[in-house]
Each structure stands twice: as structure tokens, then as C-alpha cells.
Write an enzyme that holds these catalytic residues in place. Sequence first.
Site, PDB file in Angstrom:
ATOM      1  N   GLU A  35       0.820  -1.214   0.000  1.00 48.14           N
ATOM      2  CA  GLU A  35       0.000   0.000   0.000  1.00 48.14           C
ATOM      3  C   GLU A  35       0.857   1.269   0.000  1.00 48.14           C
ATOM      4  O   GLU A  35       0.467   2.285  -0.582  1.00 48.14           O
ATOM      5  CB  GLU A  35      -0.934  -0.010   1.206  1.00 48.14           C
ATOM      6  CG  GLU A  35      -1.851  -1.235   1.279  1.00 48.14           C
ATOM      7  CD  GLU A  35      -2.928  -1.262   0.184  1.00 48.14           C
ATOM      8  OE1 GLU A  35      -3.033  -0.285  -0.570  1.00 48.14           O
ATOM      9  OE2 GLU A  35      -3.649  -2.275   0.101  1.00 48.14           O
ATOM     10  N   GLU A  64      -5.253   4.588  -0.781  1.00 50.49           N
ATOM     11  CA  GLU A  64      -4.190   3.640  -0.460  1.00 50.49           C
ATOM     12  C   GLU A  64      -3.601   3.921   0.922  1.00 50.49           C
ATOM     13  O   GLU A  64      -3.207   2.993   1.631  1.00 50.49           O
ATOM     14  CB  GLU A  64      -3.085   3.676  -1.521  1.00 50.49           C
ATOM     15  CG  GLU A  64      -3.526   3.395  -2.957  1.00 50.49           C
ATOM     16  CD  GLU A  64      -4.058   1.985  -3.190  1.00 50.49           C
ATOM     17  OE1 GLU A  64      -4.076   1.189  -2.244  1.00 50.49           O
ATOM     18  OE2 GLU A  64      -4.461   1.696  -4.329  1.00 50.49           O
ATOM     19  N   HIS A  67      -5.720   2.282   3.324  1.00 47.24           N
ATOM     20  CA  HIS A  67      -5.435   0.846   3.372  1.00 47.24           C
ATOM     21  C   HIS A  67      -4.157   0.580   4.176  1.00 47.24           C
ATOM     22  O   HIS A  67      -4.078  -0.397   4.919  1.00 47.24           O
ATOM     23  CB  HIS A  67      -5.264   0.290   1.953  1.00 47.24           C
ATOM     24  CG  HIS A  67      -6.516   0.381   1.127  1.00 47.24           C
ATOM     25  ND1 HIS A  67      -6.549   0.106  -0.205  1.00 47.24           N
ATOM     26  CD2 HIS A  67      -7.786   0.720   1.473  1.00 47.24           C
ATOM     27  CE1 HIS A  67      -7.783   0.274  -0.666  1.00 47.24           C
ATOM     28  NE2 HIS A  67      -8.548   0.653   0.337  1.00 47.24           N
ATOM     29  N   GLU A 135      -2.113  -2.785  -9.342  1.00 47.88           N
ATOM     30  CA  GLU A 135      -3.351  -3.209  -8.675  1.00 47.88           C
ATOM     31  C   GLU A 135      -3.525  -4.724  -8.776  1.00 47.88           C
ATOM     32  O   GLU A 135      -3.930  -5.370  -7.808  1.00 47.88           O
ATOM     33  CB  GLU A 135      -4.568  -2.500  -9.283  1.00 47.88           C
ATOM     34  CG  GLU A 135      -4.598  -0.991  -9.037  1.00 47.88           C
ATOM     35  CD  GLU A 135      -4.800  -0.625  -7.569  1.00 47.88           C
ATOM     36  OE1 GLU A 135      -5.350  -1.456  -6.811  1.00 47.88           O
ATOM     37  OE2 GLU A 135      -4.396   0.480  -7.179  1.00 47.88           O
ATOM     38  N   GLU A 165      -8.813  -3.444  -4.688  1.00 46.82           N
ATOM     39  CA  GLU A 165      -7.820  -3.525  -5.771  1.00 46.82           C
ATOM     40  C   GLU A 165      -8.528  -3.744  -7.113  1.00 46.82           C
ATOM     41  O   GLU A 165      -8.142  -3.186  -8.140  1.00 46.82           O
ATOM     42  CB  GLU A 165      -6.821  -4.665  -5.542  1.00 46.82           C
ATOM     43  CG  GLU A 165      -6.162  -4.697  -4.161  1.00 46.82           C
ATOM     44  CD  GLU A 165      -5.271  -3.505  -3.886  1.00 46.82           C
ATOM     45  OE1 GLU A 165      -4.894  -2.817  -4.853  1.00 46.82           O
ATOM     46  OE2 GLU A 165      -4.968  -3.248  -2.714  1.00 46.82           O
ATOM     47  N   HIS A 168     -10.103  -0.466  -8.144  1.00 45.68           N
ATOM     48  CA  HIS A 168      -9.079   0.483  -8.611  1.00 45.68           C
ATOM     49  C   HIS A 168      -8.576   0.102 -10.003  1.00 45.68           C
ATOM     50  O   HIS A 168      -8.378   0.963 -10.863  1.00 45.68           O
ATOM     51  CB  HIS A 168      -7.897   0.508  -7.638  1.00 45.68           C
ATOM     52  CG  HIS A 168      -8.239   1.122  -6.321  1.00 45.68           C
ATOM     53  ND1 HIS A 168      -7.410   1.091  -5.243  1.00 45.68           N
ATOM     54  CD2 HIS A 168      -9.345   1.792  -5.914  1.00 45.68           C
ATOM     55  CE1 HIS A 168      -7.982   1.712  -4.220  1.00 45.68           C
ATOM     56  NE2 HIS A 168      -9.159   2.137  -4.598  1.00 45.68           N
TER      57      HIS A 168
END
Lengths: 189, 75
Positions: A35, A64, A67, A135, A165, A168
Site C-alpha cells: 500500500e 491507499e 489501506h 493493482e 484492488e 481500482h
Amino acid sequence: MWYYEKKLQYPVKVRECNPRLAKYLIEQYGGADGELSAALRYLNQRYTIPGKVIGLLNDIGTEEFAHLEMIATMIYKLTKDATPEMLEAAGLAPHYVNHDSALFYHNSAGNPWTAEYIQAKGDPIADIYEDIAAEEKARATYQWIINMSDDPELNDSLKFLREREIVHSQRFREAAEILKEDRDKKIFF
Amino acid sequence: MQPTYTKYYYPYVSPFDPCKPILKKSYPTPPQLYMGFQPPNLPQFNPKEALYHGTLWPSLYDEYNKKDYRGDEHD
């Protein structure tokens, strides 16, 4: 600038004390496809990409970091009360002698995070394709960690992160389509 | 419709930019982005031309010019 909300994006619950899992999770903290790499990669690429996709990089880069906090919380919870003996049994003795139970930006093999993990090529297509690849690699890493973990509550959070992910990647693919579009071109019928 | 292999955008220009702003900025979007799975029986260069171009197929050829010739515009 950023505003900070003092809560996690998705709750992190850990059922059992399992320092070994922390050793695997650190891959998503300071690893190549972790991340930290993701956040820094996107927020850095923002400056030299067409305006239509700056906002996307900004928003995903920011997420991110959310995360990263979740991963940090998992690692912290898994190790905070572990004795040196327990850390040693989990293969974390080298980490312990260097950091006690502090978190550090390295991967699960102990290699420190490096900017060589990320790239900013300046070519919009090359950068967005790198982001899509990143990703997918992060998604795969979550899969392998989930495969190694039998903590259902921790896995619930990891599945949430894996799903992000996927989203994204989809958004970056859409960004690639936007960059490919012929916007100046006149349309003839 | 034939896609273009160069696109342009117009970066934000601040009243406080220290350097002469680039008003129109190009970026490459080469042909492989648009082809998908290459269809069979596309027209080909003759062997000598193919050697010079680096590809057998004109539809995969993208002539990359220096930035000065790509249509970028300074203030």
C-alpha cells in the site's frame, strides 16, 4: 492537503494472537506491491498526467493511505503483546532485534522499502498501465495472504482490501480509455 | 475510423508559473492500444520497407517525431 478522519476505512478485527501472520502482512506494508508503494506511486504521478485523470490518481492514492493504516493496525494487533520468544517462533527474531515490535517499511523477507519499487515514466499510457499492473499484483498478494491465514475476521478485512484492488484496476482501465479517446476529432456521419 | 497516435491536453496554467507555460502538451497513444487481437491478412510493407520500419504492417507503424514537431505549443 488532507483532512484526517480518525477511523479506519473498514474495521480491522483480529481473532487470535498470530505473529506469523504479521510477518506475511508486512509485505502489503513495505513490499513492492504494498500500500505504501501504491499511495506514493499514484500521488507522485498526478503532476504530469492529463487533467482528466489527475483526480482519479489523487483519490485512489489517498485511499491507499487508508489501506496502509488498516494493514498497520492488523500488524500492530498481531504483535503488540507477543513475547520475544513468540516473535522468534514466528520467524520475527531479526525484526525484533532491530525494531522491537515497532512497524517498519520492509517486505516479509526483511528488505527495506525502496523507491525502486515505483515508477513515474511521464508517458501517460506507460504510467496508467503500470498502475493497472500494480493493482493486479496487490490483488494477487492479498490472495496469497488470505490462503495462508485461517483467521476469519482478519480475512474479512483482507477480502475487503482485495476487492478495492479490483475496483481500482477497473478505474485505471477506464482512465486508459479516456487517454486513448480522440477528443479533438470531429465526428462525421 | 482511424485513431490518432498523438493526443493533446491543455495543462493548467497558473499566473505564478516561473517558466514560460506549455499551453498545449502532446502525449503518444501508439497503434497497439487500438488493435486488440491483430486481425489476419492486414496489408504489409514490402520486405525492405518492413526492415526499415521495424514492422511488417503499416497499421502497427507509428512514426515518433521529436517534440518540436508534434504540435506542442508554448505561450
